[in-house]
Design a protein around this motif. Structure first.
Motif, PDB file in Angstrom:
ATOM      1  N   ILE A 159       0.850  -1.197   0.000  1.00 18.02           N
ATOM      2  CA  ILE A 159       0.000   0.000   0.000  1.00 18.02           C
ATOM      3  C   ILE A 159       0.883   1.242   0.000  1.00 18.02           C
ATOM      4  O   ILE A 159       1.872   1.316   0.736  1.00 18.02           O
ATOM      5  CB  ILE A 159      -0.929   0.008   1.229  1.00 18.02           C
ATOM      6  N   SER A 160       0.515   2.207  -0.819  1.00 17.82           N
ATOM      7  CA  SER A 160       1.207   3.497  -0.853  1.00 17.82           C
ATOM      8  C   SER A 160       0.175   4.598  -1.050  1.00 17.82           C
ATOM      9  O   SER A 160      -0.944   4.348  -1.515  1.00 17.82           O
ATOM     10  CB  SER A 160       2.250   3.528  -1.975  1.00 17.82           C
ATOM     11  N   TRP A 161       0.580   5.828  -0.679  1.00 16.79           N
ATOM     12  CA  TRP A 161      -0.291   6.999  -0.788  1.00 16.79           C
ATOM     13  C   TRP A 161       0.311   7.979  -1.775  1.00 16.79           C
ATOM     14  O   TRP A 161       1.533   8.068  -1.915  1.00 16.79           O
ATOM     15  CB  TRP A 161      -0.475   7.663   0.566  1.00 16.79           C
ATOM     16  N   VAL A 162      -0.573   8.727  -2.440  1.00 17.65           N
ATOM     17  CA  VAL A 162      -0.090   9.687  -3.441  1.00 17.65           C
ATOM     18  C   VAL A 162       0.713  10.781  -2.776  1.00 17.65           C
ATOM     19  O   VAL A 162       1.834  11.095  -3.184  1.00 17.65           O
ATOM     20  CB  VAL A 162      -1.280  10.275  -4.228  1.00 17.65           C
ATOM     21  N   VAL A 182      -3.268  -3.247   6.384  1.00 17.25           N
ATOM     22  CA  VAL A 182      -3.982  -2.029   6.784  1.00 17.25           C
ATOM     23  C   VAL A 182      -2.970  -0.900   6.904  1.00 17.25           C
ATOM     24  O   VAL A 182      -1.908  -1.068   7.516  1.00 17.25           O
ATOM     25  CB  VAL A 182      -4.729  -2.219   8.119  1.00 17.25           C
ATOM     26  N   SER A 183      -3.302   0.246   6.320  1.00 16.34           N
ATOM     27  CA  SER A 183      -2.427   1.415   6.393  1.00 16.34           C
ATOM     28  C   SER A 183      -3.272   2.644   6.697  1.00 16.34           C
ATOM     29  O   SER A 183      -4.299   2.877   6.042  1.00 16.34           O
ATOM     30  CB  SER A 183      -1.670   1.611   5.072  1.00 16.34           C
ATOM     31  N   LYS A 184      -2.838   3.434   7.700  1.00 16.59           N
ATOM     32  CA  LYS A 184      -3.523   4.678   8.067  1.00 16.59           C
ATOM     33  C   LYS A 184      -2.689   5.868   7.596  1.00 16.59           C
ATOM     34  O   LYS A 184      -1.505   5.949   7.873  1.00 16.59           O
ATOM     35  CB  LYS A 184      -3.757   4.743   9.577  1.00 16.59           C
ATOM     36  N   PHE A 185      -3.359   6.791   6.907  1.00 15.40           N
ATOM     37  CA  PHE A 185      -2.685   7.965   6.362  1.00 15.40           C
ATOM     38  C   PHE A 185      -2.618   9.064   7.419  1.00 15.40           C
ATOM     39  O   PHE A 185      -3.623   9.415   8.023  1.00 15.40           O
ATOM     40  CB  PHE A 185      -3.439   8.464   5.126  1.00 15.40           C
ATOM     41  N   THR A 186      -1.415   9.593   7.648  1.00 15.41           N
ATOM     42  CA  THR A 186      -1.209  10.721   8.554  1.00 15.41           C
ATOM     43  C   THR A 186      -0.456  11.794   7.782  1.00 15.41           C
ATOM     44  O   THR A 186       0.737  11.663   7.522  1.00 15.41           O
ATOM     45  CB  THR A 186      -0.416  10.311   9.802  1.00 15.41           C
ATOM     46  N   ALA A 187      -1.165  12.850   7.415  1.00 18.91           N
ATOM     47  CA  ALA A 187      -0.573  13.888   6.573  1.00 18.91           C
ATOM     48  C   ALA A 187       0.320  14.797   7.392  1.00 18.91           C
ATOM     49  O   ALA A 187       0.062  15.054   8.575  1.00 18.91           O
ATOM     50  CB  ALA A 187      -1.665  14.703   5.888  1.00 18.91           C
ATOM     51  N   THR A 196      -5.370   9.656  -2.016  1.00 20.29           N
ATOM     52  CA  THR A 196      -5.509   8.512  -2.919  1.00 20.29           C
ATOM     53  C   THR A 196      -4.632   7.376  -2.428  1.00 20.29           C
ATOM     54  O   THR A 196      -3.465   7.577  -2.109  1.00 20.29           O
ATOM     55  CB  THR A 196      -5.109   8.885  -4.354  1.00 20.29           C
ATOM     56  N   CYS A 197      -5.213   6.182  -2.364  1.00 26.42           N
ATOM     57  CA  CYS A 197      -4.506   4.981  -1.909  1.00 26.42           C
ATOM     58  C   CYS A 197      -4.232   4.081  -3.113  1.00 26.42           C
ATOM     59  O   CYS A 197      -5.134   3.825  -3.922  1.00 26.42           O
ATOM     60  CB  CYS A 197      -5.345   4.246  -0.869  1.00 26.42           C
ATOM     61  N   PHE A 198      -2.983   3.595  -3.225  1.00 26.57           N
ATOM     62  CA  PHE A 198      -2.579   2.668  -4.271  1.00 26.57           C
ATOM     63  C   PHE A 198      -2.263   1.316  -3.655  1.00 26.57           C
ATOM     64  O   PHE A 198      -1.547   1.229  -2.657  1.00 26.57           O
ATOM     65  CB  PHE A 198      -1.340   3.186  -5.023  1.00 26.57           C
ATOM     66  N   VAL A 199      -2.790   0.254  -4.261  1.00 28.18           N
ATOM     67  CA  VAL A 199      -2.523  -1.123  -3.827  1.00 28.18           C
ATOM     68  C   VAL A 199      -1.834  -1.851  -4.968  1.00 28.18           C
ATOM     69  O   VAL A 199      -2.410  -1.999  -6.058  1.00 28.18           O
ATOM     70  CB  VAL A 199      -3.826  -1.842  -3.422  1.00 28.18           C
ATOM     71  N   SER A 200      -0.600  -2.293  -4.719  1.00 27.35           N
ATOM     72  CA  SER A 200       0.182  -3.027  -5.720  1.00 27.35           C
ATOM     73  C   SER A 200       0.142  -4.515  -5.386  1.00 27.35           C
ATOM     74  O   SER A 200       0.423  -4.904  -4.245  1.00 27.35           O
ATOM     75  CB  SER A 200       1.635  -2.523  -5.745  1.00 27.35           C
ATOM     76  N   HIS A 201      -0.172  -5.334  -6.429  1.00 32.62           N
ATOM     77  CA  HIS A 201      -0.282  -6.787  -6.221  1.00 32.62           C
ATOM     78  C   HIS A 201       0.017  -7.506  -7.542  1.00 32.62           C
ATOM     79  O   HIS A 201      -0.301  -6.975  -8.620  1.00 32.62           O
ATOM     80  CB  HIS A 201      -1.693  -7.144  -5.725  1.00 32.62           C
ATOM     81  N   PRO A 202       0.622  -8.703  -7.474  1.00 33.00           N
ATOM     82  CA  PRO A 202       0.901  -9.446  -8.723  1.00 33.00           C
ATOM     83  C   PRO A 202      -0.349  -9.755  -9.541  1.00 33.00           C
ATOM     84  O   PRO A 202      -0.274  -9.891 -10.768  1.00 33.00           O
ATOM     85  CB  PRO A 202       1.568 -10.739  -8.223  1.00 33.00           C
ATOM     86  N   ALA A 203      -1.509  -9.851  -8.883  1.00 28.45           N
ATOM     87  CA  ALA A 203      -2.745 -10.120  -9.614  1.00 28.45           C
ATOM     88  C   ALA A 203      -3.346  -8.868 -10.233  1.00 28.45           C
ATOM     89  O   ALA A 203      -4.331  -8.963 -10.976  1.00 28.45           O
ATOM     90  CB  ALA A 203      -3.766 -10.778  -8.686  1.00 28.45           C
ATOM     91  N   GLY A 204      -2.792  -7.700  -9.951  1.00 30.00           N
ATOM     92  CA  GLY A 204      -3.294  -6.452 -10.512  1.00 30.00           C
ATOM     93  C   GLY A 204      -3.240  -5.322  -9.500  1.00 30.00           C
ATOM     94  O   GLY A 204      -3.310  -5.563  -8.288  1.00 30.00           O
ATOM     95  N   ASN A 205      -3.082  -4.109 -10.001  1.00 34.17           N
ATOM     96  CA  ASN A 205      -3.003  -2.924  -9.148  1.00 34.17           C
ATOM     97  C   ASN A 205      -4.373  -2.246  -9.060  1.00 34.17           C
ATOM     98  O   ASN A 205      -5.176  -2.291 -10.004  1.00 34.17           O
ATOM     99  CB  ASN A 205      -1.968  -1.942  -9.693  1.00 34.17           C
TER     100      ASN A 205
END
Length: 328
Positions: A159-162, A182-187, A196-205
């Motif tokens: 998981i990554s954030w923009v 689980v990831s909580k965003f703290t600006a 915006t949350c990005f989820v990277s996975h071998p089955a698809g992003n």
């Protein structure tokens, strides 16, 4: 000598047999195959002509092993402990490929195809990995912070954030081999609202965006904390003030008795003493004590009489006609 010669011949035969086995038995290689859960997968065998027998040996990670076999001379197939989702893709005499329909996590494991032909024995090994795409969930928590979840993915998603933020992913494993991240965003800036949350996975992003605002509960919580702090500070200040000024002695003046109160007291004492003076002897100790108690009152009455006589004379003198004086 003859025994030594027989031993040399035996060693030569063994080496020849080993070389023959090595030449006949060949490995087509180990292959890794990844397939997404729910899809179908086809595994092929070495393309050799003049096949006499084909055997699939399957060792799944969950459950017992199973086999699929075909003999050319008998034109007969055989299956042992294999589910209906595993079967020949085509006719085994034409193409002995294996098809796995509706792949599940339980299908993950090793698949070996062995081919026996006039050219020798050949086999190919597949290591099947099942991919499970995670389910993306994005929401705002009670404090107005965005929370991104990659639920039940295999392997674990990233998981990554923009925008630049401070976050620490937390992983939770499940019995079926999937992992929830689980990831909580703290600006760094409090002005950030759209994330915006990005989820990277071998089955698809995957990606998703959300707008979060500070909740009323968060404001009430902060206000309560501030009020509690101020109350404690005020209480401590009051205690310190009384501790600082409370050591000074307090002097209270006893209210003085008025002349009327003293006169009333003396009259009461006189009334108590007079009966004893009439009935007792003047020389007794009791009369002496009574006399001692009356003397202050007698002195006080004498002084009052003198003042009264003086005032009366002065008044009468002012009231008489000219030439007359009061008799003293």
């Amino acid at each position: 000598m003859k025994a030594g010669a027989d031993m040399n011949i035996g060693k030569t035969v063994c080496v020849f047999v080993l070389l023959t086995i090595t030449t006949v038995t060949r490995t087509a290689g180990n292959k890794r195959v990844s397939v997404t859960v729910g899809n179908s997968s086809v595994l092929t065998c070495p393309p050799k002509s003049n096949r006499t027998m084909v055997t699939w040996k399957i060792s799944p990670r969950v459950g017992g092993p199973c086999t699929l076999g075909y003999r050319t001379d008998q034109n007969k197939t055989d299956r042992t402990n294999c589910s209906d989702s595993m079967n020949w893709k085509f006719r085994p005499d034409q193409d002995p490929a294996l098809e796995i329909r509706q792949v599940e996590i339980a299908h993950e494991g090793n698949y070996i195809c062995e081919v026996v032909s006039t050219e020798g024995n050949f086999h190919t090994t597949y290591h099947l990995t099942v991919l499970v795409p995670p389910r993306l969930t994005l929401y705002c928590d009670d404090h107005g912070n965005p929370v991104c979840e990659a639920v039940a993915g295999k392997p674990a998603a990233r998981i990554s954030w923009v925008l630049e933020s401070s976050f620490t992913p937390r992983e939770e494993g499940h019995d079926n081999g999937t992992v929830t991240v689980v990831s909580k965003f703290t600006a760094y800036s409090s002005n950030v609202t759209n994330t915006t949350c990005f989820v990277s996975h071998p089955a698809g992003n995957q990606s998703n965006s959300i707008v979060c605002r500070p909740s009323e509960n968060s404001f009430i919580l902060h206000a309560s904390i501030i009020l509690c702090f101020l109350s404690v500070f005020t209480f401590m200040a009051v205690i310190y003030y009384f501790k600082l000024h409370g050591s000074r002695p307090c002097h209270k003046t006893k209210p003085s008795e008025t002349a009327q109160n003293r006169q009333t007291l003396q009259v009461r004492r006189t009334r108590q003493i007079r009966p004893s003076r009439n009935h007792g002897s003047s020389g007794s100790p009791e009369n002496m004590d009574d006399t001692m108690e009356v003397e202050p009152y007698t002195t006080y009455v004498q002084k009052e009489n003198i003042i009264y006589n003086s005032v009366s004379d002065l008044t009468v003198g002012q009231s008489l006609p000219q030439g007359l004086s009061s008799a003293t």
